[in-house]
Design a protein around this motif. Structure first.
Motif, short mmCIF file in Angstrom:
data_model
loop_
_atom_site.label_atom_id
_atom_site.label_comp_id
_atom_site.label_asym_id
_atom_site.label_seq_id
_atom_site.Cartn_x
_atom_site.Cartn_y
_atom_site.Cartn_z
N CYS A 374 0.88 -1.17 0.00
CA CYS A 374 0.00 0.00 0.00
C CYS A 374 0.92 1.23 0.00
O CYS A 374 1.25 1.75 1.07
N MET A 399 -2.00 4.81 -1.01
CA MET A 399 -2.80 4.43 0.15
C MET A 399 -3.96 5.38 0.42
O MET A 399 -5.05 4.94 0.80
N LEU A 402 -7.25 4.32 -1.09
CA LEU A 402 -7.75 2.95 -0.90
C LEU A 402 -8.93 2.87 0.06
O LEU A 402 -9.04 3.65 1.02
N LEU A 407 -8.13 -3.19 0.02
CA LEU A 407 -7.06 -3.89 0.72
C LEU A 407 -7.45 -5.34 1.02
O LEU A 407 -6.64 -6.25 0.85
#
Length: 449
Positions: A374, A399, A402, A407
Motif C-alpha cells: 500500500c 494508500m 484505498l 485492501l
C-alpha cells in the motif's frame, strides 16, 4: 594500511538498517568504519555495534508532524519538499542544525577518512565537504532510480518516458539548491571557505548519481526484486544486491519486550496477516489503523498490526460507527505491536502488508510469503509497480485512495492464488542466491586499490 571509511546516510529505520549491515560487513573485512546519520539511528547502531555520530536530528518529530503527514498523503513531491523544509525549520532550531553539521564536518577533519560512502540524500553535503577537505566520495543508494531517459523519478512510475529527463533535472536542482541554502553558511563559518565555492551544480551532482555517472555509484538492490539496471546505465553503476542482516536482531527496534507476546500469538492460531507501514504516516495514524482493521475484518483472518512511528492502536476505533464490531474482532484476532523482527516474523505469516519501503520490501521478498504493498509516496509507488511486474503479490494504488475493500481483496488474492504463492517462493530463492555483502567488499577493495 587500514583504510578508513565514513558511511553517512539519512532516512527512516528501513533506510538505516542496510547501511548498518554495510558498515558491519566492511568492518569485518578489515576496514576501519564509522557511520553518521540522524539521531533515531542510535539504537540500530548499538544493535549492530557500529560507531555512530549524530549529524541530523531525529526524523520522528518531522514524520509525525500533521502538516507533513498531510503532504505525504498527497504525494506531491515538490510541495512535500517545501512542507518538510518549513516544518524542519519550525521543529529544529538553526543552532541545533549547525551543531550537528559541525559534528560531521569535525569527524571528517579530525578522523581523516579515506572514503566518504554516502546515501543519495547526503550526496550534496558530502560533495560540499569534499571541496573543503579533499576526500573521494562514492554514492551508495537503496534504489535503482537515477537520472536517465529510462528510469523514472521516485514517486512517478506512470509518467510518460519523454518527461523522465525534465523531472530528474528539476528534482536534482531542487535538492542541490535546498542543501546549498541551508548548509553552505554553516560550512563557511566552520571552514572559512566562501559559500560561493561550495556550490554544487547539476552536472557535478550527475558525475556521482546518473545513468552515465563518471565515478563509482553502488546500488544495494536485488535484481530479482527491483530488476536489473537498464542498458543505459554505464559500468560505473554497480548493482550488488539487497543488504539484509544475516541473523535477526532482538533489541528494541526488533520487537523488544513484546517478542514473547508475538510468539504466543503465533502459536495459538493460524498464520496471521502482517500489517505495518514503517516510519511513514499517510494523513493520520487513525486513517491507517481503520483501513487496516476494517480490511482485516473483511478477510476473516488473524492479524498482527505494527505501529512503529505511527500511533495505530485500539484507541483509533473509539467513536466509530463500527466500534463494537471492530473491538470484538480485535479481541480475538489481532495483536498490536510497536516494532517487530521482520526476519523472524515474516516467514510465519500468511500475507505481508506494508508501505513498500526499500528495507521492508526486501525483507518481505526474502520471506517467500506473498506481499501486498500500500504505497504512500516516492519510491514506494515504484516498488508497488515492481511487485505487480514480478508477480509475488499485489501492488495497490496510493494508500490515501484505498478503501478497506480494496485492501481486503488484495489480501485474499494473495491467499487464494497458487501462482502468487509459487512466485513468492521463487523470488525468495533468487534472493538467497545473492551475496550483497560479499559483492560490496569486492567492489570497495577494487576501488581502494
Amino acid at each position: 594500511m587500514v583504510y578508513r571509511i565514513l558511511l553517512a546516510f539519512e532516512g527512516s529505520r528501513g533506510d538505516i538498517q542496510p547501511y548498518m549491515v554495510a558498515a558491519q560487513t566492511l568492518s569485518k573485512a578489515g576496514y576501519d568504519v564509522r557511520t553518521a546519520g540522524p539521531k533515531h539511528g542510535i539504537t540500530l547502531a548499538e544493535e549492530f555495534q557500529v560507531p555512530f555520530t549524530v549529524y541530523r536530528p531525529s526524523l520522528l518529530p518531522l514524520a509525525t508532524d500533521p502538516e507533513v503527514t498531510e503532504a505525504v498523503a498527497e504525494n506531491n513531491v515538490l510541495n512535500l519538499i517545501k512542507v518538510c523544509d518549513r516544518a524542519d525549520k519550525r521543529i529544529n532550531p538553526p543552532e541545533l542544525k549547525a551543531k550537528e553539521i559541525e559534528a560531521l564536518y569535525s569527524l571528517v577533519v579530525d578522523w581523516k577518512p579515506d572514503l566518504l560512502l554516502v546515501g543519495i540524500l547526503v550526496l550534496p553535503l558530502a560533495l560540499m565537504i569534499s571541496k573543503i577537505v579533499p576526500v573521494p566520495v562514492v554514492g551508495f543508494t537503496l534504489q535503482n532510480a537515477r537520472p536517465s531517459k529510462t528510469l523514472k523519478p521516485p514517486g512517478f512510475p506512470h509518467i510518460p518516458s519523454c518527461l523522465n529527463v525534465p523531472f530528474w533535472r528539476l528534482a536534482t536542482r531542487a535538492g542541490c539548491n535546498l542543501n546549498f541554502k541551508d548548509l553552505s553558511p554553516i560550512l563557511e563559518k566552520l571552514s572559512g571557505t566562501p559559500a560561493s565555492q561550495l556550490w554544487i551544480s547539476t552536472s557535478e551532482h550527475s558525475q556521482y548519481h546518473h545513468a552515465k555517472c563518471t565515478f563509482l555509484s553502488i546500488i544495494a538492490t536485488s535484481a530479482a526484486v527491483c530488476g536489473e539496471l537498464p542498458s543505459e546505465c554505464n559500468s560505473k553503476n554497480v548493482q550488488i544486491g539487497a543488504l539484509m542482516p544475516s541473523s535477526e536482531q532482538t533489541g528494541a527496534p526488533f520487537g523488544g519486550e513484546q517478542l514473547q507476546q508475538m510468539k504466543d500469538f503465533l502459536a495459538c492460531g493460524s498464520p496471521p496477516v502482517y500489517i505495518g507501514f514503517g516510519s511513514i504516516i499517510c494523513g493520520t495514524s487513525k486513517f491507517m489503523c481503520l483501513l487496516s482493521l476494517r480490511a482485516l475484518r473483511l478477510t476473516g483472518e488473524r492479524g498482527i498490526l505494527v505501529s512503529n512511528w505511527s500511533s495505530m492502536s485500539e484507541e483509533d476505533i473509539e467513536g466509530e460507527s463500527d466500534c463494537d464490531e471492530l473491538k470484538a474482532y480485535c479481541a480475538k484476532n489481532v495483536l498490536f505491536l510497536k516494532t517487530a523482527p521482520h526476519g523472524q516474523l515474516f516467514p510465519q505469516c500468511k500475507v505481508i502488508v506494508h508501505h513498500g519501503g526499500a528495507g521492508t520490501f526486501n525483507a518481505s521478498a526474502r520471506s517467500g510469503i506473498p506481499t501486498v504493498i500500500c504505497p504512500i509516496f516516492l519510491d514506494q509507488l515504484d516498488h508497488a509497480s515492481r511487485l505487480n511486474h514480478c508477480g509475488f503479490g499485489v501492488g495497490l494504488e496510493q494508500m490515501s485512495t484505498l478503501s478497506p475493500q480494496d485492501l481486503a481483496d488484495a489480501i485474499l488474492q494473495c491467499i487464494n492464488s497458487p501462482s502468487i504463492k509459487e512466485k513468492a517462493k521463487e523470488v525468495a530463492n533468487s534472493l538467497k542466491q545473492e551475496d550483497a555483502p560479499g559483492r560490496l567488499v569486492e567492489i570497495i577493495n577494487e576501488y581502494m586499490e
